[in-house]
Write a protein that holds these residues in place. Structure first.
Motif, PDB file in Angstrom:
ATOM      1  N   ARG A 419     -24.165   3.163   6.846  1.00 42.14           N
ATOM      2  CA  ARG A 419     -24.264   4.337   5.961  1.00 42.14           C
ATOM      3  C   ARG A 419     -25.171   5.402   6.563  1.00 42.14           C
ATOM      4  O   ARG A 419     -25.646   6.290   5.854  1.00 42.14           O
ATOM      5  CB  ARG A 419     -24.779   3.900   4.583  1.00 42.14           C
ATOM      6  CG  ARG A 419     -23.755   3.095   3.799  1.00 42.14           C
ATOM      7  CD  ARG A 419     -24.392   2.381   2.612  1.00 42.14           C
ATOM      8  NE  ARG A 419     -23.383   1.765   1.754  1.00 42.14           N
ATOM      9  CZ  ARG A 419     -22.765   0.613   2.025  1.00 42.14           C
ATOM     10  NH1 ARG A 419     -23.077  -0.058   3.143  1.00 42.14           N
ATOM     11  NH2 ARG A 419     -21.850   0.125   1.209  1.00 42.14           N
ATOM     12  N   GLU A 453     -32.299  10.637  -0.212  1.00 43.34           N
ATOM     13  CA  GLU A 453     -30.922  10.285   0.133  1.00 43.34           C
ATOM     14  C   GLU A 453     -30.861   8.959   0.874  1.00 43.34           C
ATOM     15  O   GLU A 453     -29.959   8.136   0.650  1.00 43.34           O
ATOM     16  CB  GLU A 453     -30.302  11.398   0.983  1.00 43.34           C
ATOM     17  CG  GLU A 453     -28.877  11.118   1.456  1.00 43.34           C
ATOM     18  CD  GLU A 453     -27.884  10.954   0.324  1.00 43.34           C
ATOM     19  OE1 GLU A 453     -26.827  10.336   0.561  1.00 43.34           O
ATOM     20  OE2 GLU A 453     -28.154  11.437  -0.794  1.00 43.34           O
ATOM     21  N   HIS A 456     -31.258   6.133  -1.556  1.00 42.19           N
ATOM     22  CA  HIS A 456     -30.018   6.040  -2.351  1.00 42.19           C
ATOM     23  C   HIS A 456     -28.947   5.274  -1.573  1.00 42.19           C
ATOM     24  O   HIS A 456     -28.291   4.368  -2.126  1.00 42.19           O
ATOM     25  CB  HIS A 456     -29.543   7.445  -2.707  1.00 42.19           C
ATOM     26  CG  HIS A 456     -28.216   7.478  -3.403  1.00 42.19           C
ATOM     27  ND1 HIS A 456     -28.005   6.937  -4.651  1.00 42.19           N
ATOM     28  CD2 HIS A 456     -27.012   7.985  -3.018  1.00 42.19           C
ATOM     29  CE1 HIS A 456     -26.744   7.099  -5.008  1.00 42.19           C
ATOM     30  NE2 HIS A 456     -26.118   7.736  -4.034  1.00 42.19           N
ATOM     31  N   ARG A 457     -28.776   5.590  -0.316  1.00 39.44           N
ATOM     32  CA  ARG A 457     -27.776   4.881   0.494  1.00 39.44           C
ATOM     33  C   ARG A 457     -28.182   3.427   0.720  1.00 39.44           C
ATOM     34  O   ARG A 457     -27.329   2.535   0.742  1.00 39.44           O
ATOM     35  CB  ARG A 457     -27.604   5.586   1.843  1.00 39.44           C
ATOM     36  CG  ARG A 457     -27.036   6.990   1.743  1.00 39.44           C
ATOM     37  CD  ARG A 457     -26.825   7.580   3.127  1.00 39.44           C
ATOM     38  NE  ARG A 457     -26.545   9.008   3.087  1.00 39.44           N
ATOM     39  CZ  ARG A 457     -26.323   9.748   4.167  1.00 39.44           C
ATOM     40  NH1 ARG A 457     -26.353   9.185   5.367  1.00 39.44           N
ATOM     41  NH2 ARG A 457     -26.083  11.037   4.052  1.00 39.44           N
ATOM     42  N   GLN A 460     -27.184   1.451  -2.218  1.00 39.15           N
ATOM     43  CA  GLN A 460     -25.753   1.160  -2.185  1.00 39.15           C
ATOM     44  C   GLN A 460     -25.461  -0.012  -1.254  1.00 39.15           C
ATOM     45  O   GLN A 460     -24.652  -0.897  -1.579  1.00 39.15           O
ATOM     46  CB  GLN A 460     -24.978   2.399  -1.754  1.00 39.15           C
ATOM     47  CG  GLN A 460     -25.005   3.547  -2.737  1.00 39.15           C
ATOM     48  CD  GLN A 460     -24.281   4.769  -2.199  1.00 39.15           C
ATOM     49  OE1 GLN A 460     -24.272   5.036  -0.993  1.00 39.15           O
ATOM     50  NE2 GLN A 460     -23.677   5.539  -3.091  1.00 39.15           N
TER      51      GLN A 460
END
Length: 465
Positions: A419, A453, A456-457, A460
């Motif tokens: 990612r 960010e 956040h990744r 995931q």
């Protein structure tokens, strides 16, 4: 004789036409060459055949002559280098982890793992100006003392308790100083104690020196003195490596209650404590405690301080010092490594740290690191609330996150990389088995929006895993 001269002229003319011309280019005809060089058609034809025999041109009856396709060079067989595996023997442990740690992130990746400041936080202009001034000093290009400039060593000695300039030697970075210390203070086969977890560069350097590495558990208050005493007694180790301030990777600072206990245990064992004070200039909240060496009257603490982490990766300047025979051995070992650190770099470093630019940089750096630390932890609380660290790091560059039981930290690192987020697993920071899976996240290498960010990744990747 005249025919021979004419043929040579035709050949030289055709060679000039061949130079740089792509394959298939039409060459002058026999009639054109005959008129140009006042040679007979037989002479021109003989010249063309000579070049055709060299494979430089193709003749096609009724069409003329053309630049020949250049054959690809014959493929040479790859040399057989497999013998080197036998000659070299097994690879030193830790090489892969160090290479992964120092790998430059690919373009576009979000760096949540780095040992250095974001370029936006580095005092590049001030350093560049200092280096330019140093380069104009002819004396800086001359050979200086092998232990380094006396005035630069005196700067490192300030704040280091009883240490003096003559106790220090300048090194090209903290990693080089660690390698020197492990070789100078111990012999291959000896045991060195380390905090667990600890800086993996120290683990690699100790193992490269042939030392047996034994871990001593640490917690939020630093290394545990009771377990240090037990390890010193059981192993007979005479060297303990420690980062008392904002330890990498877990960020703990040795508590006030434990500081005298650790020094007492080392002193009672007749051992050395190698104090890696890499984060002296990286405090975020409050003022850091003095280094352990400041309370060491007996010469048990070997003190190391580097400027690379708090300034820029290219400022490869550190100092390591010890009193008595230990200091002499450190200085002798440095001579064997690389004689001395480059004079212009020493001059530029002294110029920088004694100018107003240095305290100004530290003030702005503290503010920036606080902002980025808070941004990273806020993002963790939003996206990965179960991973919120029990203690907020009060300095340094990293946060140490414990993952859910059963999580494969290496696999999670790979999933995050897919990612476009760079993180680093906890496993390599342990000299033995890790107590739990962890990740080390760096808050100093990216601005707050990218930290948000990146986390956040990462969340995931953890959910999808």
């Amino acid at each position: 004789m005249n025919d021979d001269n004419a043929a040579e002229r035709v050949i030289q003319d055709l060679r000039a036409a061949l130079t740089g011309a792509p394959p298939g280019t039409r060459l002058p005809t026999v009639r054109e060459l005959t008129a140009r060089h006042q040679a007979s058609p037989i002479t021109v034809t003989r010249a063309i055949r000579a070049l055709a025999a060299e494979g430089l041109l193709d003749t096609q009856p009724g069409r003329g002559s053309f630049v020949a396709a250049r054959p690809a060079p014959p493929a040479s067989a790859a040399p057989d280098l497999s013998w080197q595996s036998i000659a070299l023997g097994p690879r030193p442990p830790g090489e892969d982890s160090m290479q992964a740690l120092l790998a430059i992130p690919r373009p576009g990746a979000i760096p949540l793992s780095s040992g250095y400041l974001d370029p936006d936080l580095q005092p590049a202009s001030a350093l560049g100006a200092a280096l330019a001034r140093a380069a104009r000093h002819p004396a800086s290009w001359q050979r200086g003392p092998v232990e380094g400039r006396e005035d630069l060593r005196a700067w490192f000695a300030r704040g280091a308790g009883p240490m003096r300039a003559e106790d220090f030697v300048i090194c090209p970075g903290g990693q080089s100083a660690l390698a020197t210390a492990f070789r100078a203070l111990a012999a291959p086969g000896d045991t060195v104690l380390v905090e667990s977890p600890t800086y993996l560069g120290a683990l690699a350097a100790a193992r490269a020196a042939g030392l047996r590495v034994v871990p001593v558990p640490a917690d939020v208050d630093g290394v545990r003195p009771d377990l240090l005493a037990a390890a010193l007694h059981r192993t007979g180790a005479r060297l303990f490596y420690c980062q008392p301030l904002f330890a990498n990777p877990h960020g703990a600072t040795l508590s006030p209650a434990r500081r005298p206990e650790v020094l007492a245990e080392v002193t009672a064992a007749g051992a050395f404590l190698l104090e890696d004070d890499y984060a002296r200039d990286l405090a975020v909240d409050g003022d850091p405690p003095p280094p352990l060496v400041a309370n060491d009257p007996g010469g048990h603490v070997v003190y190391l301080r580097s400027l690379t982490k708090s300034a820029a990766p290219g400022l490869r300047v550190a100092a390591i010092g010890a009193r008595g025979p230990a200091g002499a051995r450190l200085r002798a070992a440095r001579v064997l490594d690389d004689f001395f650190v480059a004079g212009p770099l020493q001059q530029a470093t002294l110029d920088f740290v004694t100018s107003p630019a240095w305290p100004r940089h530290l003030r702005s750096l503290r503010t920036a690191l606080r902002t980025r630390r808070d941004a990273l932890l806020d993002a963790v609380r939003r996206h990965l609330p179960a991973l919120d660290p029990p203690a907020v790091p009060r300095g340094g560059l990293h946060a140490w996150l414990r993952l859910p039981e059963g999580t494969d930290d290496v696999a999670l690192t790979t999933a995050a990389a897919a990612r476009n987020v760079v993180v680093f697993p906890g496993r390599p920071w342990y000299a033995a088995e890790p107590d739990a899976p962890h990740l080390r996240l760096t808050f100093a290498a990216a601005p707050p929006p990218l930290l948000e960010e990146g986390v956040h990744r990462l969340a995931q990747a953890l959910r999808d895993g």
